[in-house]
Motif scaffolding. Structure first.
Motif, short mmCIF file in Angstrom:
data_model
loop_
_atom_site.label_atom_id
_atom_site.label_comp_id
_atom_site.label_asym_id
_atom_site.label_seq_id
_atom_site.Cartn_x
_atom_site.Cartn_y
_atom_site.Cartn_z
N LYS A 49 0.80 -1.23 0.00
CA LYS A 49 0.00 0.00 0.00
C LYS A 49 0.83 1.28 0.00
O LYS A 49 0.35 2.34 -0.43
CB LYS A 49 -0.91 0.01 1.22
CG LYS A 49 -1.94 -1.11 1.27
CD LYS A 49 -3.11 -0.82 0.39
CE LYS A 49 -4.26 -1.80 0.63
NZ LYS A 49 -5.45 -1.48 -0.17
N GLY A 52 1.00 3.12 -3.58
CA GLY A 52 -0.12 3.96 -3.98
C GLY A 52 -0.23 5.22 -3.13
O GLY A 52 -0.58 6.29 -3.63
N ALA A 53 0.09 5.08 -1.84
CA ALA A 53 0.01 6.24 -0.94
C ALA A 53 1.01 7.31 -1.35
O ALA A 53 0.66 8.49 -1.49
CB ALA A 53 0.23 5.80 0.50
N THR A 56 0.10 8.97 -4.72
CA THR A 56 -1.02 9.91 -4.60
C THR A 56 -0.56 11.23 -3.98
O THR A 56 -0.87 12.32 -4.49
CB THR A 56 -2.13 9.30 -3.74
OG1 THR A 56 -2.58 8.08 -4.36
CG2 THR A 56 -3.30 10.25 -3.59
N SER A 71 -9.70 2.94 5.85
CA SER A 71 -8.85 1.78 5.68
C SER A 71 -9.30 0.62 6.54
O SER A 71 -9.80 0.81 7.65
CB SER A 71 -7.41 2.16 6.05
OG SER A 71 -6.58 1.02 6.10
N HIS A 75 -3.86 0.08 4.40
CA HIS A 75 -3.86 1.35 3.67
C HIS A 75 -3.68 2.53 4.62
O HIS A 75 -2.92 3.46 4.35
CB HIS A 75 -5.17 1.49 2.88
CG HIS A 75 -5.33 2.81 2.18
ND1 HIS A 75 -4.50 3.21 1.16
CD2 HIS A 75 -6.24 3.81 2.36
CE1 HIS A 75 -4.89 4.42 0.73
NE2 HIS A 75 -5.93 4.79 1.44
N VAL A 139 -7.51 10.02 0.11
CA VAL A 139 -6.56 9.06 -0.46
C VAL A 139 -7.27 7.71 -0.50
O VAL A 139 -7.37 7.03 0.52
CB VAL A 139 -5.26 8.98 0.36
CG1 VAL A 139 -4.23 8.10 -0.36
CG2 VAL A 139 -4.68 10.38 0.60
N HIS A 140 -7.78 7.35 -1.68
CA HIS A 140 -8.60 6.14 -1.76
C HIS A 140 -7.72 4.90 -1.70
O HIS A 140 -6.64 4.87 -2.28
CB HIS A 140 -9.45 6.13 -3.03
CG HIS A 140 -10.62 5.21 -2.94
ND1 HIS A 140 -10.50 3.84 -3.07
CD2 HIS A 140 -11.93 5.45 -2.70
CE1 HIS A 140 -11.69 3.28 -2.93
NE2 HIS A 140 -12.58 4.23 -2.70
N TYR A 142 -8.15 1.99 -3.09
CA TYR A 142 -7.98 1.14 -4.28
C TYR A 142 -8.59 1.69 -5.56
O TYR A 142 -8.09 1.40 -6.64
CB TYR A 142 -8.54 -0.27 -4.04
CG TYR A 142 -9.94 -0.32 -3.47
CD1 TYR A 142 -11.05 -0.28 -4.30
CD2 TYR A 142 -10.15 -0.42 -2.10
CE1 TYR A 142 -12.33 -0.33 -3.79
CE2 TYR A 142 -11.43 -0.47 -1.57
CZ TYR A 142 -12.52 -0.42 -2.41
OH TYR A 142 -13.78 -0.46 -1.88
N THR A 147 -3.66 5.70 -7.12
CA THR A 147 -3.44 4.52 -6.29
C THR A 147 -3.07 3.33 -7.16
O THR A 147 -2.10 2.62 -6.89
CB THR A 147 -4.70 4.19 -5.47
OG1 THR A 147 -5.04 5.31 -4.64
CG2 THR A 147 -4.49 2.97 -4.59
N GLN A 151 0.42 1.13 -7.26
CA GLN A 151 0.49 -0.33 -7.07
C GLN A 151 1.08 -1.01 -8.30
O GLN A 151 1.76 -2.03 -8.19
CB GLN A 151 -0.89 -0.92 -6.76
CG GLN A 151 -1.81 -0.19 -5.80
CD GLN A 151 -1.24 0.29 -4.48
OE1 GLN A 151 -0.03 0.49 -4.34
NE2 GLN A 151 -2.11 0.53 -3.52
N GLY A 176 -7.13 -2.73 -5.91
CA GLY A 176 -6.07 -1.82 -6.33
C GLY A 176 -4.81 -2.53 -6.80
O GLY A 176 -4.21 -2.14 -7.81
#
Length: 306
Positions: A49, A52-53, A56, A71, A75, A139-140, A142, A147, A151, A176
């Motif tokens: 995770k 993606g974090a 973003t 989360s 996440h 911050v989604h 997936y 994001t 990934q 995701g």
């Protein structure tokens, strides 16, 4: 969408912020063929995770109101870690079902942690309300291009490390991670989705030909327990016609135990879910088919050394 260029840009953007995780070719697990694995549970905060974090947070300006995320556990820890490293304030909503170990992991990042009753969907509802009220950036977990591109860097990295497999088995929650794989390979490798029988948002969506709500329970629910599959994942899975499989909690636990007993790899149930499809015979490779498994998370509960 131009996914490949988005993933390449994400990989460049997050270089230095994320770990290059190791790969191995292993034998065992009662199988008569070797399996390539990538140890993504060794990523910062114990799961993929962080990719993606960071992507973003580095892709666009963060507002003065800071960040917010919902989360199931992994996440939130990744977003909290990335926010701390980049100097942003962040509020994380997690459901009680995340469990003490993951809740403590998020708390240790310094995030403003809100533990709420219910499941991930309940946490998401509150995160969206906070976003609307404050102007914080969501911050989604997936279902957002940044994001998914982050990934996807896991798979561009694996390819650069010499991935030989014809087929990749990947555990699915909200979608995701597997979206990143489908986006990077674009159908050039076979991607197989593996979900618990009791948390199968993608499998149910493919059967219904549209995303639907599912009940969520079982040993991997705090990592793979999305109530509904993400739209990006569903569209990619439908367009590529990927194979979707489910495995029992017993098979997941057996794979988790085998990773530890045979290779001293300690993972949470979600991290063993893809391997469970091979060990249980739910997925049987063809003769000479080369297979790979992504080990996605290592935040076992309770923390064995906590």
């Amino acid at each position: 969408m131009g996914w490949k260029s988005k993933i390449e840009a994400a990989a460049d953007r997050i270089a230095g912020y994320t770990q290059i995780t190791p790969t191995m070719q292993v034998n065992g697990f009662g199988l008569n063929f070797p399996v390539e694995i990538k140890l993504e549970h060794m990523q910062h905060t114990g799961s993929f995770k962080a990719r993606g974090a960071f992507n973003t947070l580095l892709s666009e300006p963060v507002p003065a109101a800071g960040l917010v995320a919902a989360s199931g556990g992994n996440h939130g820890a990744a977003v909290g870690y990335a926010a701390h490293k980049l100097g942003h304030k962040v509020r994380i909503y997690v459901p009680e079902m995340a469990g003490p170990s993951k809740i403590a992991l998020i708390k240790n990042t310094g995030a403003d942690l809100q533990v709420v009753p219910g499941a991930y969907s309940d946490a998401m509802e509150l995160a969206q309300k906070y976003e609307a009220e404050t102007g914080a950036m969501q911050v989604h977990a997936y279902d957002a291009p940044a994001t998914v591109a982050g990934q996807g860097s896991c798979f561009s990295e694996w390819q650069a490390q010499g991935l030989q497999a014809d087929t990749l088995l990947i555990a699915v929650g909200g979608g995701g991670l597997i979206s990143g794989a489908m986006a990077w390979f674009g159908g050039k490798k076979k991607v197989v989705a593996v979900e618990p029988e009791t948390s199968k948002a993608l499998n149910a969506a493919l059967q219904a030909n549209t995303p639907v709500d599912v009940e969520v329970s079982g040993v991997a629910a705090n990592a793979l327990g999305a109530k509904r599959i993400g739209g990006i994942c569903f569209d990619l899975a439908l367009s590529q016609g990927i194979e979707s499989l489910t495995v029992s909690d017993a098979a997941i636990t057996k794979a988790q135990q085998a990773l530890w007993s045979q290779h001293r790899i300690l993972v949470e149930p979600a991290g063993a879910t893809a391997l469970a499809a091979l060990m249980s015979g739910v997925y049987c490779p063809a003769k000479d088919e080369r297979v790979a498994v992504l080990i996605c998370g290592g935040n076992i509960a309770p923390d064995p050394l906590g």
